[in-house]
Design an enzyme around this catalytic site. Sequence first.
Site, PDB file in Angstrom:
ATOM      1  N   GLY A  44       0.815  -1.223   0.000  1.00  0.00           N
ATOM      2  CA  GLY A  44       0.000   0.000   0.000  1.00  0.00           C
ATOM      3  C   GLY A  44       0.846   1.268   0.000  1.00  0.00           C
ATOM      4  O   GLY A  44       0.360   2.346   0.377  1.00  0.00           O
ATOM      5  N   HIS A 104      11.835   0.784   1.174  1.00  0.00           N
ATOM      6  CA  HIS A 104      11.431  -0.601   1.412  1.00  0.00           C
ATOM      7  C   HIS A 104      12.455  -1.287   2.321  1.00  0.00           C
ATOM      8  O   HIS A 104      12.407  -2.504   2.513  1.00  0.00           O
ATOM      9  CB  HIS A 104      11.322  -1.381   0.096  1.00  0.00           C
ATOM     10  CG  HIS A 104      10.153  -0.989  -0.758  1.00  0.00           C
ATOM     11  ND1 HIS A 104       8.907  -0.709  -0.235  1.00  0.00           N
ATOM     12  CD2 HIS A 104      10.012  -0.849  -2.110  1.00  0.00           C
ATOM     13  CE1 HIS A 104       8.073  -0.399  -1.221  1.00  0.00           C
ATOM     14  NE2 HIS A 104       8.725  -0.478  -2.364  1.00  0.00           N
ATOM     15  N   ARG A 126       0.468  -5.150   5.277  1.00  0.00           N
ATOM     16  CA  ARG A 126      -0.698  -5.765   4.651  1.00  0.00           C
ATOM     17  C   ARG A 126      -0.672  -7.255   4.949  1.00  0.00           C
ATOM     18  O   ARG A 126       0.408  -7.811   5.183  1.00  0.00           O
ATOM     19  CB  ARG A 126      -0.593  -5.528   3.142  1.00  0.00           C
ATOM     20  CG  ARG A 126      -1.814  -5.862   2.362  1.00  0.00           C
ATOM     21  CD  ARG A 126      -1.604  -5.561   0.888  1.00  0.00           C
ATOM     22  NE  ARG A 126      -2.856  -5.688   0.175  1.00  0.00           N
ATOM     23  CZ  ARG A 126      -2.990  -5.603  -1.132  1.00  0.00           C
ATOM     24  NH1 ARG A 126      -1.936  -5.356  -1.881  1.00  0.00           N
ATOM     25  NH2 ARG A 126      -4.168  -5.737  -1.697  1.00  0.00           N
ATOM     26  N   ARG A 252      -3.951  -2.232  -9.317  1.00  0.00           N
ATOM     27  CA  ARG A 252      -4.443  -3.470  -9.910  1.00  0.00           C
ATOM     28  C   ARG A 252      -5.886  -3.674  -9.473  1.00  0.00           C
ATOM     29  O   ARG A 252      -6.797  -3.361 -10.202  1.00  0.00           O
ATOM     30  CB  ARG A 252      -3.527  -4.640  -9.512  1.00  0.00           C
ATOM     31  CG  ARG A 252      -3.717  -5.901 -10.330  1.00  0.00           C
ATOM     32  CD  ARG A 252      -2.797  -7.011  -9.827  1.00  0.00           C
ATOM     33  NE  ARG A 252      -3.057  -7.362  -8.447  1.00  0.00           N
ATOM     34  CZ  ARG A 252      -3.915  -8.291  -8.051  1.00  0.00           C
ATOM     35  NH1 ARG A 252      -4.591  -8.976  -8.940  1.00  0.00           N
ATOM     36  NH2 ARG A 252      -4.106  -8.550  -6.765  1.00  0.00           N
ATOM     37  N   GLY A 254      -6.752  -3.358  -5.687  1.00  0.00           N
ATOM     38  CA  GLY A 254      -6.942  -2.469  -4.544  1.00  0.00           C
ATOM     39  C   GLY A 254      -7.998  -2.948  -3.568  1.00  0.00           C
ATOM     40  O   GLY A 254      -8.735  -2.146  -2.994  1.00  0.00           O
TER      41      GLY A 254
HETATM   42  P1  A3P Z   1      -3.244  -5.186  -5.536  1.00  0.00           P
HETATM   43  O1  A3P Z   1      -2.163  -5.704  -6.426  1.00  0.00           O
HETATM   44  O2  A3P Z   1      -3.706  -6.206  -4.540  1.00  0.00           O
HETATM   45  O3  A3P Z   1      -4.376  -4.584  -6.281  1.00  0.00           O
HETATM   46  P2  A3P Z   1       2.400  -0.716  -3.421  1.00  0.00           P
HETATM   47  O4  A3P Z   1       1.890   0.663  -3.628  1.00  0.00           O
HETATM   48  O5  A3P Z   1       3.034  -0.915  -2.077  1.00  0.00           O
HETATM   49  O6  A3P Z   1       3.199  -1.184  -4.549  1.00  0.00           O
HETATM   50  O7  A3P Z   1       1.087  -1.641  -3.333  1.00  0.00           O
HETATM   51  C1  A3P Z   1       0.283  -1.831  -4.458  1.00  0.00           C
HETATM   52  C2  A3P Z   1      -1.048  -2.386  -4.020  1.00  0.00           C
HETATM   53  O8  A3P Z   1      -1.850  -1.338  -3.455  1.00  0.00           O
HETATM   54  C3  A3P Z   1      -1.839  -2.943  -5.194  1.00  0.00           C
HETATM   55  O9  A3P Z   1      -2.621  -4.002  -4.653  1.00  0.00           O
HETATM   56  C4  A3P Z   1      -2.683  -1.735  -5.577  1.00  0.00           C
HETATM   57  O10 A3P Z   1      -3.817  -2.042  -6.334  1.00  0.00           O
HETATM   58  C5  A3P Z   1      -3.059  -1.188  -4.199  1.00  0.00           C
HETATM   59  N1  A3P Z   1      -3.444   0.226  -4.212  1.00  0.00           N
HETATM   60  C6  A3P Z   1      -2.854   1.248  -4.859  1.00  0.00           C
HETATM   61  N2  A3P Z   1      -3.508   2.397  -4.621  1.00  0.00           N
HETATM   62  C7  A3P Z   1      -4.540   2.098  -3.813  1.00  0.00           C
HETATM   63  C8  A3P Z   1      -5.598   2.874  -3.229  1.00  0.00           C
HETATM   64  N3  A3P Z   1      -5.719   4.170  -3.436  1.00  0.00           N
HETATM   65  N4  A3P Z   1      -6.487   2.232  -2.440  1.00  0.00           N
HETATM   66  C9  A3P Z   1      -6.385   0.908  -2.226  1.00  0.00           C
HETATM   67  N5  A3P Z   1      -5.418   0.129  -2.742  1.00  0.00           N
HETATM   68  C10 A3P Z   1      -4.500   0.713  -3.529  1.00  0.00           C
END
Ligand code: A3P
Length: 285
Positions: A44, A104, A126, A252, A254
């Site tokens: 996230g 990270h 997460r 993707r 979310g």
């Molecule tokens: P999913 O692949 O499960 O959809 P990071 O930003 O750490 O790379 O994490 C990416 C994950 O956060 C992805 O999860 C993405 O879809 C989700 N994500 C990005 N923006 C978001 C938002 N505004 N609200 C909820 N989830 C979000």
Amino acid sequence: ADTHLLQFKGFWLMPELVKAVEAIKTQFNPLPTDIILASFPKSGTTWLKALTFSILNLSNSSNQLVLTQKNPHEIIPFLEMETFGENPSRKVDDLNSPRIFNTHLPYPILSDKIKTSGCRIIYIRRNPADTFVSLWHFYNKILGTQVSLEQAFDEFCRGCVPGGPFFEHVLGYWQEREKKNIFLLKYEELKKDPTELVGKLADFLGCSLNFEEIQEVVSKCSFDKLRMSNGNRDEADDNIHWTGASFDSFFRQGVVGDSKNYLTTEMVQKLDLITNQMWDLEGLI
Ligand code: A3P
């Protein structure tokens, strides 16, 4: 897929990152006003970046507009690659105060200067299953090759993923939870009650917001709004994250629980077992 990683102080890192860790140690002078957004990849980070930026810039309408036009990764630099990597693309000194970075790096590897500077550290985590599935999708997208779910799962459980082991990564920050300058939040809680969590985040950042302002931040940083900020952009642009992924690959699904569409019962049980051994025994829930 894990052969390119190096083991460094108990964690698996990309070789470029090992160099960056050293550069951060010697060259980065953290300020007490700095804000470090820390996470294991796919927990996230992008959302947290957007929320933090939006909270801090609520009264600055031109900065708020930036959020509708740029990906949060273009706004907030990744400490280890973009500022201290081999070919840094952004200078730390050029950043406005308060400087915001994301990292990270696991807590045990963060430089002592960061730990003692008093700067604010916000860590988002997460659940293991969703983090893994999100990571699997992301890496397949970047690498362009198909690493099977089974192989990727095995690597994840063994800890051989960038920044891994995942469970230790989470534990490392969680163990610092009593510190005043450290704020922990869960992706799932943010999804469930964004208003409550954004309010707490704003308080931690020293910007008390009223209910309408909190709702404004939540709405501006919704999955759909952030994803749209990547819309209408030419793929041939320099619309590429340092990892080589396109910016829209950070959005993707979310949602919470998408992993159930991918993992077998055995896989879920295995993650439960590790969670039990690694987290529950430490009191982390
Ligand atoms: P999913 O692949 O499960 O959809 P990071 O930003 O750490 O790379 O994490 C990416 C994950 O956060 C992805 O999860 C993405 O879809 C989700 N994500 C990005 N923006 C978001 C938002 N505004 N609200 C909820 N989830 C979000």
